[in-house]
Structure formats: structure tokens, C-alpha cells
Design a protein around this motif. Sequence first.
Motif, short mmCIF file in Angstrom:
data_model
loop_
_atom_site.label_atom_id
_atom_site.label_comp_id
_atom_site.label_asym_id
_atom_site.label_seq_id
_atom_site.Cartn_x
_atom_site.Cartn_y
_atom_site.Cartn_z
N VAL A 103 27.38 27.35 5.88
CA VAL A 103 28.05 26.47 4.91
C VAL A 103 27.83 27.01 3.49
CG1 VAL A 103 28.14 24.13 3.95
CG2 VAL A 103 27.61 24.43 6.37
N ILE A 104 28.92 27.15 2.74
CA ILE A 104 28.79 27.41 1.30
C ILE A 104 29.21 26.13 0.58
CG2 ILE A 104 29.62 28.71 -0.71
CD1 ILE A 104 30.07 31.10 1.14
N VAL A 105 28.36 25.66 -0.30
CA VAL A 105 28.70 24.49 -1.12
C VAL A 105 29.01 25.02 -2.52
CG1 VAL A 105 27.90 22.30 -2.06
CG2 VAL A 105 27.15 23.01 0.23
N VAL A 106 30.19 24.70 -3.03
CA VAL A 106 30.57 25.15 -4.38
C VAL A 106 30.45 23.96 -5.32
CG1 VAL A 106 32.26 26.34 -5.80
CG2 VAL A 106 32.24 26.71 -3.32
N GLY A 107 29.51 24.01 -6.24
CA GLY A 107 29.31 22.93 -7.19
C GLY A 107 28.02 22.17 -6.92
N GLY A 108 27.14 22.17 -7.92
CA GLY A 108 25.84 21.51 -7.76
C GLY A 108 25.72 20.24 -8.58
N GLY A 109 26.74 19.39 -8.50
CA GLY A 109 26.64 18.02 -9.04
C GLY A 109 26.08 17.14 -7.93
N PRO A 110 26.11 15.81 -8.11
CA PRO A 110 25.56 14.93 -7.07
C PRO A 110 26.21 15.15 -5.70
CG PRO A 110 26.80 13.67 -8.74
CD PRO A 110 26.60 15.06 -9.27
N ALA A 111 27.53 15.40 -5.68
CA ALA A 111 28.20 15.59 -4.38
C ALA A 111 27.71 16.86 -3.71
CB ALA A 111 29.72 15.63 -4.59
N GLY A 112 27.69 17.97 -4.46
CA GLY A 112 27.29 19.24 -3.87
C GLY A 112 25.81 19.30 -3.51
N LEU A 113 24.97 18.70 -4.34
CA LEU A 113 23.53 18.69 -4.04
C LEU A 113 23.28 17.90 -2.76
CD1 LEU A 113 22.20 18.18 -7.67
CD2 LEU A 113 21.67 20.14 -6.19
N MET A 114 23.95 16.74 -2.63
CA MET A 114 23.71 15.93 -1.43
C MET A 114 24.35 16.57 -0.20
SD MET A 114 21.88 13.42 -0.68
CE MET A 114 21.57 12.11 -1.86
N LYS A 139 14.30 19.01 -3.56
CA LYS A 139 14.56 18.72 -2.14
C LYS A 139 15.47 19.79 -1.53
CE LYS A 139 14.88 16.21 1.65
NZ LYS A 139 13.73 16.05 2.56
N VAL A 140 16.50 20.17 -2.29
CA VAL A 140 17.43 21.21 -1.83
C VAL A 140 16.65 22.51 -1.60
CG1 VAL A 140 19.41 22.61 -2.53
CG2 VAL A 140 19.44 20.16 -2.95
N LYS A 141 15.77 22.83 -2.52
CA LYS A 141 14.98 24.07 -2.39
C LYS A 141 14.05 23.98 -1.18
CE LYS A 141 14.96 25.50 -7.23
NZ LYS A 141 14.25 25.36 -8.51
N ASP A 142 13.38 22.82 -1.04
CA ASP A 142 12.42 22.64 0.07
C ASP A 142 13.10 22.80 1.42
OD1 ASP A 142 10.52 22.19 -1.81
OD2 ASP A 142 10.42 20.00 -1.55
N LEU A 143 14.38 22.48 1.47
CA LEU A 143 15.11 22.58 2.74
C LEU A 143 15.59 24.01 3.01
CD1 LEU A 143 17.13 19.24 2.58
CD2 LEU A 143 15.49 19.86 4.37
N THR A 193 27.59 6.99 -6.49
CA THR A 193 27.44 6.56 -5.10
C THR A 193 28.52 7.23 -4.24
OG1 THR A 193 26.56 4.46 -5.85
CG2 THR A 193 27.39 4.52 -3.58
N ALA A 194 29.75 7.24 -4.74
CA ALA A 194 30.85 7.87 -3.98
C ALA A 194 30.57 9.36 -3.80
CB ALA A 194 32.17 7.66 -4.70
N ALA A 195 30.04 10.00 -4.85
CA ALA A 195 29.74 11.44 -4.76
C ALA A 195 28.64 11.71 -3.73
CB ALA A 195 29.33 11.98 -6.14
N PHE A 196 27.56 10.91 -3.78
CA PHE A 196 26.48 11.10 -2.81
C PHE A 196 26.98 10.84 -1.38
CE2 PHE A 196 23.02 10.07 -6.16
CZ PHE A 196 22.73 11.41 -6.35
N ALA A 197 27.75 9.77 -1.20
CA ALA A 197 28.20 9.38 0.15
C ALA A 197 29.17 10.42 0.72
CB ALA A 197 28.86 8.01 0.10
#
Length: 417
Positions: free
Chosen positions: A4-15, A118-122, A401-405
Motif C-alpha cells: 500500500v502507498i498512502v499519498v498525503g499525511g493529513g489525518p486521513a492518510g495517517l490513519m 504510532k505510524v512509525k512504530d508500526l 472525524t470523517a477523515a479518520f473514519a
Amino acid sequence: MYDVIVVGGGPAGLMASVAAAEHGARVLLVDKGDKLGRKLAISGGGRCNVTNRMPIPELIRHIPGNGKFLYSAFSVFNNEDIIRFFENLGIRLKEEDFGRMFPVTDSAKTVVRALVQKVKDLGVEIRVNAPVANVLYEEGRTTGVVPASGEKIRARNVIVAVGGKSVPQTGSTGDGYPWAEAAGHTITDLYPTEVPLTSNEPFIQARTLQGLSLRDVAVSVRDPKGKILITHRWDMIFTHFGLSGPAVLRASQFVVKALKKFKTDAIDVLIDALPDENEETVFQMLMKRIQQQPKKAVKNVWKGIVPERYLVFLLERMGIHPDATFHDLPKNKVRDLAHALKAFAVKVNGTLPIEKAFITGGGVSLKEIDPKTMASKLMPGLYFCGEILDIHGYTGGYNITAAFATGYTAGRAAAMR
Ligand SMILES: Cc1cc2nc3c(=O)[nH]c(=O)nc-3n(C[C@H](O)[C@H](O)[C@H](O)COP(=O)(O)OP(=O)(O)OC[C@H]3O[C@@H](n4cnc5c(N)ncnc54)[C@H](O)[C@@H]3O)c2cc1C
């Protein structure tokens, strides 16, 4: 080759990165900025309004831009899950008015730092200062991304979490819309929401009320046919260009839509400074006070009903001298004042531009997105989450909330694929 590549490290991309990694995927997170979560760090007045503790149906009601689409995502990861998630990271949260949840530190940085850790720890690989130029589609499926530097990065799944077009200095410059279009997606009209309103009214241009806040007022948008489109009760402020403050921001999307729908240059916003009273009781109250103190100037007799600056302004607008007394005052002028206190109309002619809006309205059309996974229905291996989608809520933690969900839902689904 990543899963998986996630593009964008805002709340949506981080979660999304957290969920994908927790579900066993090898994940790369790329962001064009030098830091992750830049918009999150300035949200909620720099305190980060991580979520909102309202029951789900209420939460959805506060997401007027397609909130119902989120039912499935909320069954995977909702506001209570967000609260648990942060508490498990050692971030204590507190509830404020209207269900808004903040870190007890009152610092958004605490939230961003814990989330990135958390992202780094994972074990997610993170690349910053790495703008993506394109998403790769080959033989009818997603195969990776092309960074601006050129060399292709391969993955079976790409999650696009690059946000909307608002406040571009945080990195959200609308890069994802052409990538979606290249995969066959429709982008619905983009427009500013949660945005201050502009007005050409002479009293605004003259800055007569600049800086004046009105607390707990009802702000309504009236269409040219006289119909009230929406009323929001909260605080507002007069600015040098128009109106702002939470009640106005909430009403703003209705102004944008009405100006477009009715093809008109200006529309009325009504300010009800005494929302618990009706016009008749306001008139009676004004009359009673001047009858009881007939020799005193009206500006003193009516003091305290609304902020003094607003009272004097309305008196002048109604042609009432602030030093007038009961005996010099025609009753119809008192009626006019009662009306102005209940429904002072300000003609607004637009909003600040989308770059100055809190949120972008419109985005990737939801008809082409699977609500259970945030997957593209058109391009296998492509996912969208966060503000790039055609979803927008009021400020108050609803967008985050919408971004995290949607981020969590996309990350989990991409990892499982
Ligand atoms: C001042 C302000 C206050 C706010 N307050 C609230 C609030 O109180 N409550 C609320 O619910 N919402 C609030 N919001 C809105 C909320 O912050 C956003 O809806 C939310 O951050 C969107 O999350 P996102 O992850 O989709 O996108 P973003 O947070 O915008 O993140 C997108 C990321 O993608 C990166 N990116 C963009 N293009 C590329 C590219 N080509 N390559 C690589 N990376 C790229 C960006 O650098 C950025 O890091 C506020 C917004 C602002 C501006």
C-alpha cells in the motif's frame, strides 16, 4: 514493491497508514511537505478538535455534505474508536461544548506527534518532501505512483489522501483531482465551505462594526423569494470585508449555493440578536423600558439588550437619535428597531476564495466509491479518503472525524486486498 502507498499525511492518510500497517501490509506514506499533519496542527484553533462525541445520527447531521455516505465507515471506525485510539496512545481528551473533543494539553502538536509516532512504530516507511506527480494505472489497475523526482514506486494499492484545495500553504493544493479523473472519476463542483462572507454594504465598507462580536445570535440565509434556507445559532463577528464567526461559517455554504442557484449578485443574511424572543415581545420590552424611564435617553434605557455598539448602530439606521427620549420617539420607530433586532438584513455578495475557506465542498463523486471500503469502483487498487471526497462537515471536529473514519476504512480494506 509495497502493498500500500498512502499519498498525503493529513489525518486521513495517517490513519489509513495505521490501519493498513495494523492489518499486515507493507506501507509507504509519502507527503510533499516537510512535516506530516500540517493542517491538523492548525485545526480547532491550534488545539486540534480530534472528534466529536455526538451520537452517530447527530454526527451525520453535522456533515451536511453527504454525511449519510459515512454510515458504513462509521461502522468500521467511528468517533468512539477515535477517542479510544488516542487514549491508548496516552493522549487524554476532554469534552467541550457541542460534544467537541480536544486533547487536555490544548495543543494540536500533542495529537500530531502521537499519531506520527504510532505510524512509525508500526513500521510504516515515511517519505517527506516527496511530492507525488501522478498515480500509475496500467492494464486497467493501479500499479503505483510517480513522484515528482521521476522514479516510479510500485504498489498493488494506492490510497489518495491529499485533501482538498483550502489553505494550500498546508499542502492541500488539489493535486488529487486530476489523478482521480485519469482513473475515470467524476469531480463534482468544488466550492468554499465554512468560509467568511463578503459584503458591499456601505457600513461594512466603512468598517463601522469591524471587530464587533455578537454572542448566541441566530444567523439565517434568505433566498430571493423570501424563503429561509438555514438558520444557525451561535456567535458571529463583523469584519472589514463582511461577516465571519461560527454561525456565519456554518451558513456560508447555503449562501454559495443560493447565489449560484438564483444567479444573483447578492443575498440576504438575517441577524437575529434576540433569538429567544419574538418581535412583538421585543417591541413590548422596548416600550415598557422607555415608558418607565421617559426622561432618559434611549441609548441608556435600552442599554444591555445587545452590545452597545450594535444598539447605537441600529438606532442610527432606524433614524433614532441615541439621545432621544420617550416623548420625541414615534412608536413606529420602536417597531422598526424591534424588527431590526430580530432580523437585521445584511446583503452578502460572496465569500472569501476557496483557499481561505476552512473546508473544500465537492470532490470525488461518491457514486463511484464503495462506502464499505473507500475503493474506487472504476480502478482496482485505488482508494480515496478524507477531504478529497465529496464530503464536508461543519467545523467542530466533523471533518476530522470523517477523515479518520474514511482513512481507517481505506487502509484496512487496501491491506486486506
Ligand atoms: C484553519 C483550519 C481549521 C480547521 N478546524 C477544523 C475543526 O475544528 N474541525 C474539523 O472537523 N475540521 C477542521 N478543519 C478541516 C480539517 O483540518 C480537514 O478537513 C482535514 O485536515 C482533512 O484531512 P485530509 O487528511 O483529507 O487532508 P489534509 O489534512 O489537507 O492533508 C493532505 C496532505 O496531503 C499532502 N499532499 C497534497 N498533495 C500531495 C502530493 N501531490 N504529494 C504528496 N503529498 C501531498 C499535503 O501535504 C497534506 O499533508 C480545519 C481546517 C483549517 C484549514
